[in-house]
Design a protein around this motif. Structure first.
Motif, PDB file in Angstrom:
ATOM      1  N   ASP A 187      33.273  39.062  38.387  1.00 14.25           N
ATOM      2  CA  ASP A 187      32.099  39.905  38.612  1.00 14.25           C
ATOM      3  C   ASP A 187      31.634  39.927  40.058  1.00 14.25           C
ATOM      4  O   ASP A 187      30.662  40.614  40.369  1.00 14.25           O
ATOM      5  N   SER A 188      32.296  39.195  40.936  1.00 14.79           N
ATOM      6  CA  SER A 188      31.861  39.151  42.339  1.00 14.79           C
ATOM      7  C   SER A 188      32.929  39.740  43.242  1.00 14.79           C
ATOM      8  O   SER A 188      34.109  39.829  42.870  1.00 14.79           O
ATOM      9  N   ILE A 189      32.513  40.127  44.444  1.00 18.25           N
ATOM     10  CA  ILE A 189      33.498  40.649  45.399  1.00 18.25           C
ATOM     11  C   ILE A 189      34.520  39.583  45.757  1.00 18.25           C
ATOM     12  O   ILE A 189      35.684  39.897  46.039  1.00 18.25           O
ATOM     13  N   TYR A 190      34.109  38.306  45.734  1.00 13.23           N
ATOM     14  CA  TYR A 190      35.039  37.222  46.076  1.00 13.23           C
ATOM     15  C   TYR A 190      36.143  37.097  45.017  1.00 13.23           C
ATOM     16  O   TYR A 190      37.284  36.749  45.337  1.00 13.23           O
ATOM     17  N   ASP A 191      35.797  37.396  43.765  1.00 11.62           N
ATOM     18  CA  ASP A 191      36.803  37.374  42.705  1.00 11.62           C
ATOM     19  C   ASP A 191      37.895  38.404  42.979  1.00 11.62           C
ATOM     20  O   ASP A 191      39.086  38.108  42.884  1.00 11.62           O
ATOM     21  N   ILE A 192      37.487  39.625  43.300  1.00 20.26           N
ATOM     22  CA  ILE A 192      38.459  40.695  43.511  1.00 20.26           C
ATOM     23  C   ILE A 192      39.237  40.460  44.808  1.00 20.26           C
ATOM     24  O   ILE A 192      40.453  40.694  44.861  1.00 20.26           O
ATOM     25  N   GLN A 193      38.560  39.964  45.827  1.00 11.81           N
ATOM     26  CA  GLN A 193      39.271  39.626  47.072  1.00 11.81           C
ATOM     27  C   GLN A 193      40.338  38.572  46.815  1.00 11.81           C
ATOM     28  O   GLN A 193      41.450  38.648  47.353  1.00 11.81           O
ATOM     29  N   MET A 194      40.016  37.586  45.984  1.00 16.42           N
ATOM     30  CA  MET A 194      40.965  36.523  45.668  1.00 16.42           C
ATOM     31  C   MET A 194      42.192  37.080  44.962  1.00 16.42           C
ATOM     32  O   MET A 194      43.329  36.760  45.324  1.00 16.42           O
ATOM     33  N   ALA A 195      41.981  37.916  43.958  1.00 13.33           N
ATOM     34  CA  ALA A 195      43.112  38.513  43.245  1.00 13.33           C
ATOM     35  C   ALA A 195      43.941  39.403  44.168  1.00 13.33           C
ATOM     36  O   ALA A 195      45.184  39.373  44.128  1.00 13.33           O
ATOM     37  N   ASN A 196      43.270  40.176  45.006  1.00 13.48           N
ATOM     38  CA  ASN A 196      43.988  41.082  45.902  1.00 13.48           C
ATOM     39  C   ASN A 196      44.857  40.342  46.901  1.00 13.48           C
ATOM     40  O   ASN A 196      45.916  40.844  47.313  1.00 13.48           O
ATOM     41  N   ARG A 197      44.436  39.159  47.308  1.00 11.47           N
ATOM     42  CA  ARG A 197      45.238  38.392  48.266  1.00 11.47           C
ATOM     43  C   ARG A 197      46.594  37.993  47.692  1.00 11.47           C
ATOM     44  O   ARG A 197      47.546  37.761  48.450  1.00 11.47           O
ATOM     45  N   LEU A 198      46.669  37.911  46.362  1.00 10.38           N
ATOM     46  CA  LEU A 198      47.939  37.591  45.709  1.00 10.38           C
ATOM     47  C   LEU A 198      48.633  38.826  45.155  1.00 10.38           C
ATOM     48  O   LEU A 198      49.757  38.724  44.657  1.00 10.38           O
TER      49      LEU A 198
END
Length: 236
Positions: A187-198
């Motif tokens: 639910d946070s931008i950090y969650d999506i950033q984390m997934a996108n990095r992989l």
């Protein structure tokens, strides 16, 4: 391109959306905890206000929401950069002293628990990647009687704070699954950033900390607005 259940340009049939990235075939479903599975955002905001004000510092509701998903101490450093190291530790302690005895006020979003049961019955491996500390996650897992749903859980004090993707790597290694077989929900931008990095398939949920527009800017694979839409997407 983000696929949204509400989008007029994307398929509107949930089954079509799930098929677009082969969600039904994903073997590993990884969840954030606060604001994704558990309705805890209000208590987190309340606890941080009480903790900060106990030591002479004030902030806003939105500022607290903006740091949810990060490790607690990293969030405190962002909220109160003017505080000394001693004061930051004291704020962390005051936060825990208020949050822990009130954590019974944070149930699963309805109908999340039925979703977890359904996914388990479909032989999915479930996992958690959270900004909580291990002690805090274990406490809420105990309180919600939900340890048995998850093959593995990883916390910020074990793998680093989001958006560092190390906790996702740890989960992939433990479950012996490739990135292509995994999806991460947060639910946070950090969650999506984390997934996108992989390069991992992601589902952003806008019923937690971040707004729909903030999440959309991070380009999640999917975006949903309610727990019911999340259940429909994952269990289609």
């Amino acid at each position: 391109m983000t696929a949204s259940i509400a989008s007029k340009t994307a398929p509107t049939n949930i089954s079509e959306l799930a098929a677009e990235h082969h969600l039904a075939g994903k073997k590993l479903i990884i969840f954030d905890w606060d604001g994704t599975l558990m309705d805890s955002i209000g208590l987190i905001v309340e606890s941080m206000h009480i903790a900060g004000e106990a030591h002479g510092f004030r902030t806003t509701d939105q500022a607290v929401k903006d740091i949810i998903g990060l490790s607690l101490m990293y969030g405190i450093e962002i909220l109160y950069p003017q505080a000394s190291d001693t004061q930051k530790l004291a704020i962390q302690q005051s936060y825990a002293e208020y949050y822990i005895p009130n954590s019974h006020r944070t149930p699963f979003f309805a109908p999340i628990e039925n979703m977890l049961l359904t996914l388990k019955q479909q032989d999915k491996q479930l996992a958690v990647a959270t900004g909580k500390k291990r002690r805090g996650l274990d406490r809420v897992l105990d309180g919600s009687d939900s340890h048995h749903y998850f093959a593995i859980t990883r916390c910020a004090d074990e793998s680093g704070s989001k958006p560092d993707p190390q906790m996702l790597r740890d989960i992939l290694d433990y479950t012996n699954q490739p990135i292509s077989q995994a999806v991460f929900i947060g639910d946070s931008i950090y969650d999506i950033q984390m997934a996108n990095r992989l390069g991992m398939t992601s589902i952003a949920v806008s019923y937690g900390t971040a707004s729909s527009s903030e999440l959309a800017a991070e380009q999640p694979t999917y975006q949903v607005d309610t727990p019911q839409e999340l259940v429909a997407l994952l269990c289609a």
